[in-house]
Design a protein around this motif. Sequence first.
Motif, PDB file in Angstrom:
ATOM      1  N   SER A 215       0.864  -1.177   0.000  1.00  0.00           N
ATOM      2  CA  SER A 215       0.000   0.000   0.000  1.00  0.00           C
ATOM      3  C   SER A 215       0.901   1.227   0.000  1.00  0.00           C
ATOM      4  O   SER A 215       1.791   1.358   0.840  1.00  0.00           O
ATOM      5  N   PHE A 216       0.657   2.118  -0.951  1.00  0.00           N
ATOM      6  CA  PHE A 216       1.454   3.342  -1.072  1.00  0.00           C
ATOM      7  C   PHE A 216       0.638   4.506  -0.507  1.00  0.00           C
ATOM      8  O   PHE A 216      -0.474   4.772  -0.962  1.00  0.00           O
ATOM      9  N   LEU A 217       1.200   5.205   0.468  1.00  0.00           N
ATOM     10  CA  LEU A 217       0.548   6.372   1.041  1.00  0.00           C
ATOM     11  C   LEU A 217       0.961   7.617   0.265  1.00  0.00           C
ATOM     12  O   LEU A 217       2.141   7.948   0.189  1.00  0.00           O
ATOM     13  N   ILE A 218      -0.020   8.294  -0.328  1.00  0.00           N
ATOM     14  CA  ILE A 218       0.225   9.562  -1.002  1.00  0.00           C
ATOM     15  C   ILE A 218      -0.311  10.667  -0.102  1.00  0.00           C
ATOM     16  O   ILE A 218      -1.472  10.633   0.314  1.00  0.00           O
ATOM     17  N   PHE A 219       0.535  11.642   0.199  1.00  0.00           N
ATOM     18  CA  PHE A 219       0.109  12.741   1.061  1.00  0.00           C
ATOM     19  C   PHE A 219       0.693  14.047   0.544  1.00  0.00           C
ATOM     20  O   PHE A 219       1.897  14.142   0.308  1.00  0.00           O
ATOM     21  N   ASN A 220      -0.202  15.052   0.347  1.00  0.00           N
ATOM     22  CA  ASN A 220       0.223  16.347  -0.180  1.00  0.00           C
ATOM     23  C   ASN A 220       1.049  16.208  -1.455  1.00  0.00           C
ATOM     24  O   ASN A 220       2.047  16.907  -1.655  1.00  0.00           O
ATOM     25  N   GLY A 221       0.652  15.275  -2.316  1.00  0.00           N
ATOM     26  CA  GLY A 221       1.298  15.147  -3.611  1.00  0.00           C
ATOM     27  C   GLY A 221       2.629  14.438  -3.611  1.00  0.00           C
ATOM     28  O   GLY A 221       3.350  14.456  -4.607  1.00  0.00           O
ATOM     29  N   ARG A 222       2.984  13.787  -2.485  1.00  0.00           N
ATOM     30  CA  ARG A 222       4.246  13.060  -2.407  1.00  0.00           C
ATOM     31  C   ARG A 222       4.000  11.648  -1.890  1.00  0.00           C
ATOM     32  O   ARG A 222       2.974  11.371  -1.285  1.00  0.00           O
ATOM     33  N   LEU A 223       4.978  10.787  -2.103  1.00  0.00           N
ATOM     34  CA  LEU A 223       4.922   9.447  -1.540  1.00  0.00           C
ATOM     35  C   LEU A 223       5.384   9.525  -0.088  1.00  0.00           C
ATOM     36  O   LEU A 223       6.545   9.840   0.195  1.00  0.00           O
ATOM     37  N   GLY A 224       4.459   9.224   0.841  1.00  0.00           N
ATOM     38  CA  GLY A 224       4.781   9.358   2.258  1.00  0.00           C
ATOM     39  C   GLY A 224       5.176   8.058   2.917  1.00  0.00           C
ATOM     40  O   GLY A 224       5.882   8.055   3.926  1.00  0.00           O
ATOM     41  N   GLY A 225       4.702   6.920   2.390  1.00  0.00           N
ATOM     42  CA  GLY A 225       5.021   5.653   3.022  1.00  0.00           C
ATOM     43  C   GLY A 225       4.683   4.485   2.122  1.00  0.00           C
ATOM     44  O   GLY A 225       3.815   4.577   1.257  1.00  0.00           O
ATOM     45  N   ILE A 226       5.401   3.368   2.313  1.00  0.00           N
ATOM     46  CA  ILE A 226       5.125   2.120   1.599  1.00  0.00           C
ATOM     47  C   ILE A 226       4.926   1.047   2.654  1.00  0.00           C
ATOM     48  O   ILE A 226       5.830   0.788   3.468  1.00  0.00           O
ATOM     49  N   PHE A 227       3.759   0.423   2.644  1.00  0.00           N
ATOM     50  CA  PHE A 227       3.413  -0.538   3.682  1.00  0.00           C
ATOM     51  C   PHE A 227       3.150  -1.909   3.084  1.00  0.00           C
ATOM     52  O   PHE A 227       2.372  -2.039   2.136  1.00  0.00           O
TER      53      PHE A 227
END
Length: 562
Positions: A215-227
């Motif tokens: 699962s890729f976390l997108i936050f404020n137009g950036r990649l924030g985390g990979i889970f």
Amino acid sequence: MINIESVTKIYPNPQNVRSTVALRGCDLIINQGDFVSIIGPSGAGKSTLMRLIGGLELPTSGKVNVLGQDIDLMNNKQRCEFRKNNIGFINQLPQFNLFPDLTVIRNLMVPNILSGVSFEEAKKIAIETLEELEIKNLSSKRTGFLSMGEAMRVSLCMALVRTPKMLLADEPTGQLDYHNSRILLDLLKKINEEYKTTIVVVSHDPVYFSVVSKSFLIFNGRLGGIFTKKDLIDLEKESPREEFISHIDSHSYIFLPSQVRTFLALKDKVKYVIDRSTNEVFIENPDSKVQVKSEKKISKLPETPIFLQERVDKSTSPIIETKDLTKYYQFPKELIFQSVNLRVYPRELIFLVGPSGVGKTTFLNIVSGIDLDFSGSVKVLGKNFCHSNLSNIEKLRSHSLYYSSQYINLYPSKTLTQNIVLFSSKKEFQRKRGIYDLEFLLNYLSLADIQHQPVETYSQGERKRASILLGLLSEPKLMLLDEPTANLDELNKRKVMKLIAEYVMSSNTTAIIVTHDLLSIVPNSTIIEFRDKNISKRKIITCLLYTSPSPRDLSTSRMPSS
């Protein structure tokens, strides 16, 4: 398979007010055969990222390589050919996937016929795809009359008839009940495992965490985390310590969880301390001595549950009254519901529930005056709904009724501010009223910063909240809301339901909400269940159906601003 490098996407504002920055240097790598989800709060840039991967839009800067080809360097014709041969799409709104006036079988034949396949072969492929997904019984039904669950499964068929190498699905289960969500999820899993199709799903639904590889976390137009699955399991374990995993992108930017920022009382800077004697790293507030390494447990802000006050007075005239209401669809003829007898009173908050396809949205269309092709009688706010009473129905719709459909009633080329002006000229409401005013709603629903941007640049969640804003501003006597929490993260779901419940309690308004999201149902409200062509159950819900998410919950409501 998919390689996104330092991608930015800026939507210019044609009025030269302020451009919309959807992506801010986003990186992403997805391998061939992966089944992954993209998560993040509303407006984070998830749908924009999907459109860039699919070649529907070009980045402002950066590299988009899909299947070994730089699609950002292709011209329009090349990208169109690339999409046709390699990518299947499932949009969160089926009207963008299907031709409503064609039957299901004809819809599925269109892509192959346009690619030069013979009529007979295209029909054969369509039938085989329907059989594979076990919905051949829908083949002769016009797609305009499909339920949302049926439409999404047909949309999946539509995406598969060309045997794509990659499937992009934007919130495919956002407006489905649990049963149909599981059906669609199982179909996606089967396609991924049996055909090795790469699948990328944008979703707020945590059910995907159990099946996707990442699962890729997108936050404020950036990649924030990979889970990974293991990461998610570890984060959910009960522990006095709270752990967060952030991603470091190609520019060395790191996602800072709001829980850490709040705990350290950080403002505009953070201090990193390396202790080489102990091989430890600390994050500190430069103006205080609090460290992340501290064992102090991060406190959780208490949440006040929403409870509806019991204020319904059934001695008054009903706001809606139906007698022997019966509805058929034509082409082919199909009974939706029959002999529905219902009374709805002022100050009632009603949730219409039931499986997809039982007629919940159709019922809203009837009591809103959109659909007058029924038998039996319908009276709304004292007016008989029939073809001979159109002028009174239109007047009622203009002054006393608000209907927010699943397809969002906004002008996409206009800004939200312009939509409000256009809407106010019809509804004759002022900017400040007794219950809510415009400035409060814009800020509470996180729309203030984008109110001067065209609605077409909004995410579906932002459009949904804007539609709710218009309804609350107009202060109608009857609000009809079809899936108002669909495509919203948990925090915005709570905000929307809180506003609606408070509005009903503070006025003589009645609100009828169609929903599959049982966790959003407000205690002391009324549930009406549609099943087997009629109302099968009507009862008051007196308990709280949801529990507060934990701080480690990866639902996007908990994703922070940094």
